[in-house]
Design a protein around this motif. Structure first.
Motif, short mmCIF file in Angstrom:
data_model
loop_
_atom_site.label_atom_id
_atom_site.label_comp_id
_atom_site.label_asym_id
_atom_site.label_seq_id
_atom_site.Cartn_x
_atom_site.Cartn_y
_atom_site.Cartn_z
N THR A 52 -45.27 -20.71 -28.26
CA THR A 52 -45.23 -19.31 -27.83
C THR A 52 -45.56 -18.36 -28.97
OG1 THR A 52 -42.85 -19.21 -28.19
CG2 THR A 52 -43.60 -19.70 -25.96
N THR A 53 -45.09 -18.67 -30.18
CA THR A 53 -45.33 -17.79 -31.32
C THR A 53 -46.46 -18.27 -32.23
OG1 THR A 53 -43.75 -18.93 -32.76
CG2 THR A 53 -42.90 -17.14 -31.37
N GLY A 54 -46.80 -19.56 -32.15
CA GLY A 54 -47.81 -20.13 -33.03
C GLY A 54 -47.26 -20.49 -34.39
N GLU A 55 -45.98 -20.23 -34.62
CA GLU A 55 -45.35 -20.50 -35.91
C GLU A 55 -45.32 -22.00 -36.19
OE1 GLU A 55 -41.00 -19.98 -38.04
OE2 GLU A 55 -41.36 -19.08 -36.10
N ILE A 56 -45.64 -22.39 -37.43
CA ILE A 56 -45.62 -23.79 -37.85
C ILE A 56 -44.59 -23.95 -38.95
CG2 ILE A 56 -46.93 -25.64 -38.94
CD1 ILE A 56 -49.43 -24.51 -37.58
N GLU A 57 -43.78 -24.98 -38.81
CA GLU A 57 -42.72 -25.27 -39.77
C GLU A 57 -42.83 -26.74 -40.16
OE1 GLU A 57 -37.86 -25.54 -39.71
OE2 GLU A 57 -38.88 -24.37 -38.18
N LYS A 58 -42.64 -27.03 -41.44
CA LYS A 58 -42.67 -28.42 -41.92
C LYS A 58 -41.34 -28.73 -42.58
CE LYS A 58 -47.59 -28.36 -42.56
NZ LYS A 58 -48.73 -28.56 -43.46
N THR A 59 -40.85 -29.95 -42.35
CA THR A 59 -39.59 -30.36 -42.93
C THR A 59 -39.57 -31.88 -43.11
OG1 THR A 59 -37.18 -30.14 -42.79
CG2 THR A 59 -38.35 -30.62 -40.74
N THR A 60 -38.74 -32.35 -44.01
CA THR A 60 -38.55 -33.78 -44.23
C THR A 60 -37.08 -34.09 -44.06
OG1 THR A 60 -40.40 -33.87 -45.78
CG2 THR A 60 -38.81 -35.66 -45.90
N LEU A 61 -36.80 -35.14 -43.29
CA LEU A 61 -35.42 -35.56 -43.02
C LEU A 61 -35.19 -36.95 -43.59
CD1 LEU A 61 -35.23 -34.62 -39.23
CD2 LEU A 61 -34.44 -33.25 -41.16
N LYS A 62 -34.14 -37.11 -44.36
CA LYS A 62 -33.75 -38.42 -44.87
C LYS A 62 -33.04 -39.19 -43.76
CE LYS A 62 -34.82 -37.65 -49.22
NZ LYS A 62 -35.95 -38.27 -49.82
N HIS A 63 -33.22 -40.49 -43.74
CA HIS A 63 -32.56 -41.33 -42.74
C HIS A 63 -31.18 -41.73 -43.27
CE1 HIS A 63 -36.71 -42.63 -41.05
NE2 HIS A 63 -36.40 -41.40 -40.76
N GLU A 64 -30.31 -40.76 -43.40
CA GLU A 64 -28.95 -40.98 -43.89
C GLU A 64 -27.96 -40.41 -42.89
OE1 GLU A 64 -28.95 -38.92 -47.59
OE2 GLU A 64 -30.26 -40.38 -48.56
N GLU A 65 -26.87 -41.10 -42.70
CA GLU A 65 -25.79 -40.68 -41.81
C GLU A 65 -26.35 -40.21 -40.48
OE1 GLU A 65 -23.47 -37.94 -44.08
OE2 GLU A 65 -23.20 -39.35 -45.71
N ASN A 66 -25.98 -39.03 -40.02
CA ASN A 66 -26.43 -38.53 -38.72
C ASN A 66 -27.39 -37.36 -38.85
OD1 ASN A 66 -25.08 -40.33 -37.00
ND2 ASN A 66 -23.17 -39.20 -37.26
N ILE A 67 -28.06 -37.24 -39.98
CA ILE A 67 -28.95 -36.11 -40.22
C ILE A 67 -30.03 -36.01 -39.15
CG2 ILE A 67 -30.68 -35.17 -41.81
CD1 ILE A 67 -28.97 -36.34 -44.10
N VAL A 68 -30.70 -37.11 -38.85
CA VAL A 68 -31.80 -37.11 -37.89
C VAL A 68 -31.28 -36.82 -36.49
CG1 VAL A 68 -33.60 -38.52 -36.82
CG2 VAL A 68 -33.20 -38.65 -39.29
N ARG A 69 -30.20 -37.46 -36.10
CA ARG A 69 -29.61 -37.26 -34.76
C ARG A 69 -29.18 -35.80 -34.56
NH1 ARG A 69 -27.89 -40.97 -31.27
NH2 ARG A 69 -28.05 -42.59 -32.84
N GLU A 70 -28.54 -35.23 -35.55
CA GLU A 70 -28.09 -33.83 -35.45
C GLU A 70 -29.27 -32.87 -35.38
OE1 GLU A 70 -25.46 -33.10 -38.72
OE2 GLU A 70 -24.00 -34.57 -38.01
N PHE A 71 -30.28 -33.11 -36.19
CA PHE A 71 -31.45 -32.23 -36.19
C PHE A 71 -32.10 -32.19 -34.81
CE2 PHE A 71 -36.01 -31.58 -36.52
CZ PHE A 71 -36.07 -30.38 -37.21
N HIS A 72 -32.35 -33.37 -34.23
CA HIS A 72 -33.03 -33.42 -32.94
C HIS A 72 -32.14 -32.95 -31.79
CE1 HIS A 72 -36.83 -35.10 -34.28
NE2 HIS A 72 -36.13 -35.80 -35.15
N SER A 73 -30.84 -33.03 -31.95
CA SER A 73 -29.93 -32.51 -30.93
C SER A 73 -29.98 -30.99 -30.86
CB SER A 73 -28.50 -32.95 -31.22
OG SER A 73 -28.37 -34.34 -31.10
N LYS A 74 -30.26 -30.33 -31.99
CA LYS A 74 -30.25 -28.88 -32.06
C LYS A 74 -31.59 -28.24 -31.69
CE LYS A 74 -26.71 -28.85 -35.61
NZ LYS A 74 -26.42 -28.56 -37.01
N LEU A 75 -32.64 -29.04 -31.50
CA LEU A 75 -33.95 -28.47 -31.18
C LEU A 75 -33.93 -27.77 -29.82
CD1 LEU A 75 -36.39 -31.33 -32.26
CD2 LEU A 75 -36.18 -29.07 -33.29
N PRO A 76 -34.48 -26.55 -29.74
CA PRO A 76 -34.58 -25.89 -28.44
C PRO A 76 -35.56 -26.63 -27.54
CG PRO A 76 -35.65 -24.59 -30.16
CD PRO A 76 -35.03 -25.75 -30.83
#
Length: 93
Positions: free
Chosen positions: A21-45
């Motif tokens: 909708t906005t065309g905004e691009i964001e880049k990020t790197t997630l470490k595969h530690e603890e629940n970082i990946v699971r929490e990140f994807h749970s919060k995505l709109p």
């Protein structure tokens, strides 16, 4: 909608995300530690569509997306490479 390209490595994943909708691009790197990946994807709109290149160790990634109701498209490595006319290596393909 968010469209996400994911470069999945053994210890981390690099994401390039575009908000359609906005065309905004964001880049990020997630470490595969603890629940970082699971929490990140749970919060995505929602809605979210994730694209990933097929690898031997990707099944946990696909299962996590299914648990969260996130559409996950898996591309064949050779087809992804053929779609890129330039031979420059970069993860945002």
């Amino acid at each position: 909608m968010r469209i996400i390209g994911c470069d999945l490595q053994s210890r981390e994943q690099t994401l390039a995300m575009q908000d359609t909708t906005t065309g905004e691009i964001e880049k990020t790197t997630l470490k595969h530690e603890e629940n970082i990946v699971r929490e990140f994807h749970s919060k995505l709109p929602r809605p979210v569509r994730v694209g990933i290149e097929a690898t031997g160790s990707m099944q946990w990634f696909v299962n996590l997306r299914e648990e969260r109701g996130i559409e996950c498209l898996v591309g064949h490595r050779a087809e992804i490479r053929a779609a890129e006319p330039r031979k420059q290596k970069h993860g945002s393909r």
